[in-house]
Design an enzyme around this catalytic site. Structure first.
Site, PDB file in Angstrom:
ATOM      1  N   ASP A  89      59.458  52.224  12.999  1.00 48.78           N
ATOM      2  CA  ASP A  89      58.156  53.482  12.571  1.00 48.78           C
ATOM      3  C   ASP A  89      59.610  54.956  12.832  1.00 48.78           C
ATOM      4  OD1 ASP A  89      56.370  52.791  13.364  1.00 48.78           O
ATOM      5  OD2 ASP A  89      56.114  52.857  15.050  1.00 48.78           O
ATOM      6  N   ASP A 237      53.859  46.624  28.559  1.00 51.97           N
ATOM      7  CA  ASP A 237      54.254  45.497  28.518  1.00 51.97           C
ATOM      8  C   ASP A 237      53.634  45.015  29.653  1.00 51.97           C
ATOM      9  OD1 ASP A 237      55.804  47.148  29.970  1.00 51.97           O
ATOM     10  OD2 ASP A 237      57.857  46.345  29.332  1.00 51.97           O
TER      11      ASP A 237
END
Length: 688
Positions: A89, A237
């Site tokens: 990105d 996460d």
């Protein structure tokens, strides 16, 4: 002895904070006990080579991105079973660097892709979510840009999926630049506590453990069954791993498989990482705890440990509450000793609950090398104390629901102590949090003086440790700040704007140092003129209570009159309709007669007259003894009045005005630096 309502409220906050912090600390020691158990996981040697996708989420990591791609392509695993997705990105030089690297490895026969979404929507979680749309392998491994997986990683980690219910295998983080500085050593020790105590204990005991975002392998079915990657929090996460375990999947931690990674070497980068972790954990607590509590299949102990893990960062605001409360309570002569008649037991208790217990834990963690690691413990204590401001802001950000922005932790490819990073791109300037750290540091200096002059020197090390941490973090934040171009690595002459920005930065640093020194001087001066006279008055009143000599008592009273005169000059007065002064009270709102210094002065004058009269009476007469008892009782009453008045001298109108001006001056400097930072952004965007 009774204490005023304000001091009582502060005392209650202090004790409540101490109880909660102690509970979290004791839970860590409980996990340390659980971590000593070895949990042998049966392996199979004939599981074959399942297909695996290795996802590499990257954003502006030109110093470490190629190193990661090289390491992944060097893994000992069949090329036809391994797919590599570079989730890029980036919007700087990293894009071209990765494109060249991917092309090279593609020509060598690797199944590697350079994936560009064209947006940063959802940040890292968004990139992983996008990648899962085209992931069809059995397993998914994830590595952040600064990690360096060893060649044998997949061969040793994959066989642990023998159990069909294991959805995640998390490996331990190594520290390739641990000895670079005191900052990296403190971070390494803190992470080792997390992995070798918390993660190991939870994996061994089948409690909820978390994915650490990298150096782990997932079953694709597990990710999909848990609902995939969510972008609602800053710790995708932690969020996914908890949702997976609520679905019945098991997570396994492998302490013997170590994947080296690069620790942040810049203080502002380390603070950004800590901020993201603290805010994200509280966000997950808000998002998940109600579901975990209602889940019937989750054991009660697992629910309790999940609550503790997701909310553990509230310890940081509680630490600040204690830090703010302690000087106020000491000034109010509140007894805070664990055992009142043995003050040394208090400091011994602090040492036993903190450093002493940690050293014992480190012996079990590091075995023969524990002594070298123990030398780092003071640095970790100072580091954690100083970080409490940064992490407290993060907690409040999460509680009030402030909009998320995933700010990555920049890395510079720094591996050796001689490597320099200060002229590299991605350098982060200090933030407004540094202002708060400076404030708390100055407050700590004032707290040390209060501890000394209130005859409570045993608390000086406790206050001093935190004050040192605040000043250390603030100093490193300022000294590590550089204004550099972030996007272009091509050398070109500095523009006029850049030269001006550097000049403003240097002048701002001088200004901040000057303001801090001036603020410290004024804090000491203010204490000496406003508070210390009241401390002396208390000492004289103690002398009166403990004496039966009229001459000594009179000398104490005369000294009290002198100190009262000094204090009353600083206190606003109130007059009646005839213009006569009827009150001099440090309490400028909701004042009571008990803290009226004019009334106290009149009482002292009356005591002087009384002791002069008593001195003419024979010492063996009943009138003498009755008079002395009366003076002692009135002295005790005045001492209570002085103690009630003391805390309000800190929040006098003059002190509030000075503090406001002092903070406004620093804010003005921050505003100037922010303006120059924006100018650099414009230079990066336009190239001129």
């Amino acid at each position: 002895m009774a204490i005023n309502p304000f001091t009582a409220f502060v005392f209650d906050l202090f004790i409540l904070s101490a109880i909660i912090i102690t509970a979290y600390t004791c839970n860590f020691y409980y996990l340390a006990f659980l971590s000593r158990k070895r949990n042998e996981v049966p392996l199979t040697t004939d599981w074959g080579n399942p297909s695996i996708t290795i996802q590499l989420p990257i954003y502006n990591e030109k110093y470490v991105a190629k190193r990661l791609v090289d390491a992944v392509c060097n893994l000992d695993y069949p090329k036809d079973k391994m797919r590599i997705m570079v989730l890029d990105d980036s919007d700087d030089d990293t894009v071209d660097l990765l494109a060249d690297a991917v092309d090279d490895y593609k020509n060598q026969g690797f199944k590697i892709e350079h994936i560009r979404r064209g947006t940063r929507s959802g940040y890292k979680a968004g990139a992983l979510k996008h990648a899962m749309k085209s992931t069809d392998t059995e397993l998914v491994a994830i590595f952040d840009a600064d990690f360096i997986p060893p060649t044998w990683f997949l061969k040793r980690a994959i066989p642990h999926f023998t159990n069909s219910k294991i959805g995640l295998v998390q490996c331990r983080w190594g520290h390739v630049n641990e000895n670079y500085s005191a900052i990296t050593q403190a971070q390494a020790l803190s992470l080792d506590f997390h992995f070798l105590i918390e993660q190991k204990a939870k994996s061994n005991s089948h409690l909820f453990m978390n994915f650490n975002g990298t150096a782990g392998i997932w079953k694709r079915d597990c990710i999909e069954d848990a609902g995939g990657w969510h972008t609602a929090t800053l710790v995708e996460d932690l969020d996914l791993s908890y949702r997976a375990q609520m679905k019945g999947w098991k997570c396994l931690f492998l302490p013997d498989i170590v994947v080296d990674a690069e620790l942040p070497v810049q203080m502002n980068a380390a603070k950004r990482q800590q901020f993201r972790w603290a805010k994200g954990s509280i966000q997950c607590a808000i998002k998940l705890l109600s579901d975990i509590a209602l889940k019937r299949k989750v054991a009660v102990e697992a629910k309790i440990q999940a609550f503790i893990q997701l909310t553990r960062h509230i310890v940081y605001p509680l630490m600040l509450i204690q830090f703010l409360a302690l000087p106020i309570l000491l000034a109010g002569q509140v007894n805070l000793y664990v055992i009142s008649f043995l003050p040394a037991i208090t400091i011994a208790t602090y040492l036993a609950m903190g450093p002493g217990a940690y050293i014992m834990i480190m012996q079990g963690m590091y075995h023969k090398s524990w002594k070298s690691k123990a030398k780092i413990l003071p640095a970790l204590l100072i580091y954690n104390a100083g970080m409490s401001v940064n992490n407290t802001v993060a907690v409040f950000d999460a509680v009030v629901g402030k909009k998320n922005e995933f700010l990555r932790t920049p890395k510079y490819g720094v591996l050796k102590t001689k490597d320099d990073w200060k002229d590299n791109a991605y350098n982060l300037p200090f933030s407004q949090v540094t202002l708060l750290e400076i404030f708390f540091g100055v407050y700590g200096i004032l707290g040390i003086f209060i501890a000394v002059f209130s005859n409570n020197p045993i608390f000086v090390p406790i206050i001093g440790l935190q004050a040192t941490g605040f000043f250390y973090i603030a100093y490193m934040s300022l000294s590590h700040t550089r204004f550099k171009r972030n996007k272009s690595s091509k050398p070109r002459p500095k523009t006029k704007k850049e030269k001006m920005a550097n000049t403003v930065y240097k002048l701002s640093m001088i200004g901040i140092v000057g303001i801090i020194i001036f603020g410290g001087f004024m804090a000491i001066y203010g204490y000496n003129t406003d508070i210390y006279p009241l401390d002396r008055i208390r000492g004289h009143l103690d002398g009166i209570v403990g004496s039966s000599d009229p001459v000594a008592i009179k000398n104490h009273l005369l000294a009290i009159q002198e100190d009262l005169a000094l204090v009353m000059e600083k206190v606003p007065e109130k007059t009646d309709a005839n213009g006569e002064v009827i009150s001099k009270n440090p309490v400028w709102i909701f004042a009571t007669e008990s803290t009226n210094l004019l009334r106290i002065q009149n009482d002292v004058t009356t005591l002087v007259a009384s002791i002069e009269k008593i001195s003419t009476v024979p010492k063996d007469s009943s009138a003498y003894h009755t008079g002395m008892l009366d003076i002692n009782g009135r002295a005790l009453s005045l001492k209570t009045n002085i103690m009630d008045a003391t805390p309000y001298m800190y929040v006098s109108v003059a002190n509030i005005m000075f503090s406001t001006i002092w903070i406004a001056a620093i804010l003005g400097i921050f505003a100037a630096l922010k303006k120059k930072k924006q100018q650099f952004k414009e230079i990066d965007d336009t190239g001129v």
